[in-house]
Design a protein around this motif. Structure first.
Motif, PDB file in Angstrom:
ATOM      1  N   LEU A 188       0.851  -1.177   0.000  1.00  0.00           N
ATOM      2  CA  LEU A 188       0.000   0.000   0.000  1.00  0.00           C
ATOM      3  C   LEU A 188       0.891   1.232   0.000  1.00  0.00           C
ATOM      4  O   LEU A 188       1.865   1.296   0.750  1.00  0.00           O
ATOM      5  CB  LEU A 188      -0.905   0.060   1.232  1.00  0.00           C
ATOM      6  CG  LEU A 188      -1.804  -1.134   1.528  1.00  0.00           C
ATOM      7  CD1 LEU A 188      -1.082  -2.138   2.434  1.00  0.00           C
ATOM      8  CD2 LEU A 188      -3.085  -0.683   2.223  1.00  0.00           C
ATOM      9  N   THR A 189       0.575   2.206  -0.834  1.00  0.00           N
ATOM     10  CA  THR A 189       1.317   3.457  -0.819  1.00  0.00           C
ATOM     11  C   THR A 189       0.397   4.608  -1.196  1.00  0.00           C
ATOM     12  O   THR A 189      -0.571   4.418  -1.948  1.00  0.00           O
ATOM     13  CB  THR A 189       2.551   3.410  -1.741  1.00  0.00           C
ATOM     14  OG1 THR A 189       3.352   4.576  -1.535  1.00  0.00           O
ATOM     15  CG2 THR A 189       2.152   3.345  -3.208  1.00  0.00           C
ATOM     16  N   LYS A 190       0.687   5.761  -0.644  1.00  0.00           N
ATOM     17  CA  LYS A 190      -0.155   6.928  -0.903  1.00  0.00           C
ATOM     18  C   LYS A 190       0.661   8.182  -0.640  1.00  0.00           C
ATOM     19  O   LYS A 190       1.492   8.215   0.274  1.00  0.00           O
ATOM     20  CB  LYS A 190      -1.401   6.905   0.001  1.00  0.00           C
ATOM     21  CG  LYS A 190      -2.445   7.953  -0.352  1.00  0.00           C
ATOM     22  CD  LYS A 190      -3.708   7.778   0.481  1.00  0.00           C
ATOM     23  CE  LYS A 190      -3.498   8.142   1.928  1.00  0.00           C
ATOM     24  NZ  LYS A 190      -4.776   8.313   2.657  1.00  0.00           N
ATOM     25  N   LEU A 191       0.413   9.206  -1.443  1.00  0.00           N
ATOM     26  CA  LEU A 191       1.051  10.490  -1.172  1.00  0.00           C
ATOM     27  C   LEU A 191       0.380  11.149   0.027  1.00  0.00           C
ATOM     28  O   LEU A 191      -0.806  10.944   0.293  1.00  0.00           O
ATOM     29  CB  LEU A 191       0.951  11.408  -2.383  1.00  0.00           C
ATOM     30  CG  LEU A 191       1.718  11.001  -3.645  1.00  0.00           C
ATOM     31  CD1 LEU A 191       1.753  12.163  -4.628  1.00  0.00           C
ATOM     32  CD2 LEU A 191       3.127  10.528  -3.343  1.00  0.00           C
ATOM     33  N   THR A 192       1.163  11.946   0.741  1.00  0.00           N
ATOM     34  CA  THR A 192       0.642  12.749   1.848  1.00  0.00           C
ATOM     35  C   THR A 192       0.975  14.206   1.547  1.00  0.00           C
ATOM     36  O   THR A 192       1.652  14.511   0.576  1.00  0.00           O
ATOM     37  CB  THR A 192       1.293  12.334   3.183  1.00  0.00           C
ATOM     38  OG1 THR A 192       2.705  12.625   3.121  1.00  0.00           O
ATOM     39  CG2 THR A 192       1.092  10.846   3.452  1.00  0.00           C
ATOM     40  N   GLU A 193       0.509  15.091   2.379  1.00  0.00           N
ATOM     41  CA  GLU A 193       0.778  16.517   2.179  1.00  0.00           C
ATOM     42  C   GLU A 193       2.271  16.830   2.237  1.00  0.00           C
ATOM     43  O   GLU A 193       2.750  17.774   1.617  1.00  0.00           O
ATOM     44  CB  GLU A 193       0.042  17.351   3.242  1.00  0.00           C
ATOM     45  CG  GLU A 193      -1.476  17.308   3.148  1.00  0.00           C
ATOM     46  CD  GLU A 193      -2.023  18.197   2.048  1.00  0.00           C
ATOM     47  OE1 GLU A 193      -1.221  18.802   1.304  1.00  0.00           O
ATOM     48  OE2 GLU A 193      -3.260  18.272   1.935  1.00  0.00           O
TER      49      GLU A 193
END
Length: 258
Positions: free
Chosen positions: A214-219
């Protein structure tokens, strides 16, 4: 407003009455990257279903899951069509850096070409944490976002006529290849993407059918979770934590809503 249009806007936090224009695509791509994770749970848990417009809507907008490239970019593609854009899905082949060549298991990356005022651009919200967050023109001109620099070279490869290159912020000092794609071979029906799903789910050389990812961009960077580690990039600083199964479940819920 259609159900898809309404639900997608709610998922990413975009007002239902906001008109999407070419100039606001940057914001649309950023909101999408922040809201919807790249993840392979359906592959690992062997609960895939046929790729159709409705199945993608149910997975991402009703069950609030994420997905892989063929699901995430299909969702964005449907939304772009709903908002009057001239968009097409295409397929590409990802570059495997540790092997120094492209993957040999087929055209397993799905992405989007969009035409605006006679110019063609690449849009991608399904390339893990390597997202341009902006339309990338096929002219070779580099674009910059908070995630790095991206450009497309016209280059004939075994699998296409263009190559996406990237220089990720805080990670890359030189340009490196992301994937190649064939601008002339458009996906005419999303059912074609079932071939991608089958390869990813079953091929022994698939990188996504061995363990959860799982991977996701953050602020302020990005987060990546596997069954053995949790990696967080924040303002250019990386931290990595070794984890167990119980910690995995907590982090999957906390950071990815899964």
């Amino acid at each position: 407003m259609s159900e898809l249009n309404d639900l997608f806007r709610k998922r990413i936090g975009m007002p239902e009455n906001e008109t999407i224009t070419f100039d606001t695509l940057d914001r649309l791509l950023d909101l999408t990257a922040l809201a919807i994770p790249f993840e392979n749970f359906c592959i690992i848990e062997e609960r895939t279903s046929e790729i159709t417009r409705q199945s993608v809507v149910e997975k991402i907008l009703f069950r609030n899951e994420g997905g892989l490239c063929y699901e995430l970019n299909s969702m964005l593609y449907f939304f772009l069509l709903e908002n009057g854009f001239d968009a097409n899905l295409i397929r590409g082949v990802v570059y495997k850096h540790d092997a120094g060549g492209y993957y040999t298991i087929g055209r397993t990356h799905a992405t989007i070409l969009l035409t605006h005022e006679g110019q063609t651009y690449l849009l991608d919200t399904g390339f893990g944490s390597n997202l341009p967050l902006k339309p990338v023109p096929l002219t070779g001109e580099a674009v910059s976002s908070r995630n790095g620099e991206f450009r497309i070279k016209k280059e004939q490869t075994e699998y296409g006529d263009y190559v996406l290159e990237m220089k990720l912020k805080h990670k890359d000092t030189d340009w490196r290849i992301g994937y190649t794609f064939d601008s002339r071979k458009l996906v005419t029906d999303v059912v074609e993407l079932n071939e991608i799903q089958t390869i990813i789910a079953r091929h022994e050389l698939s990188p996504f059918n061995k363990s959860p990812l799982l991977t996701k961009l953050t602020e302020r960077g990005n987060v990546t979770l596997t069954n053995s580690s949790f990696t967080q990039w924040m303002d250019g600083v990386m931290s990595k934590e070794e984890i167990d199964g119980e910690r995995f479940k907590k982090l999957a819920k906390q950071y990815f809503g899964l």
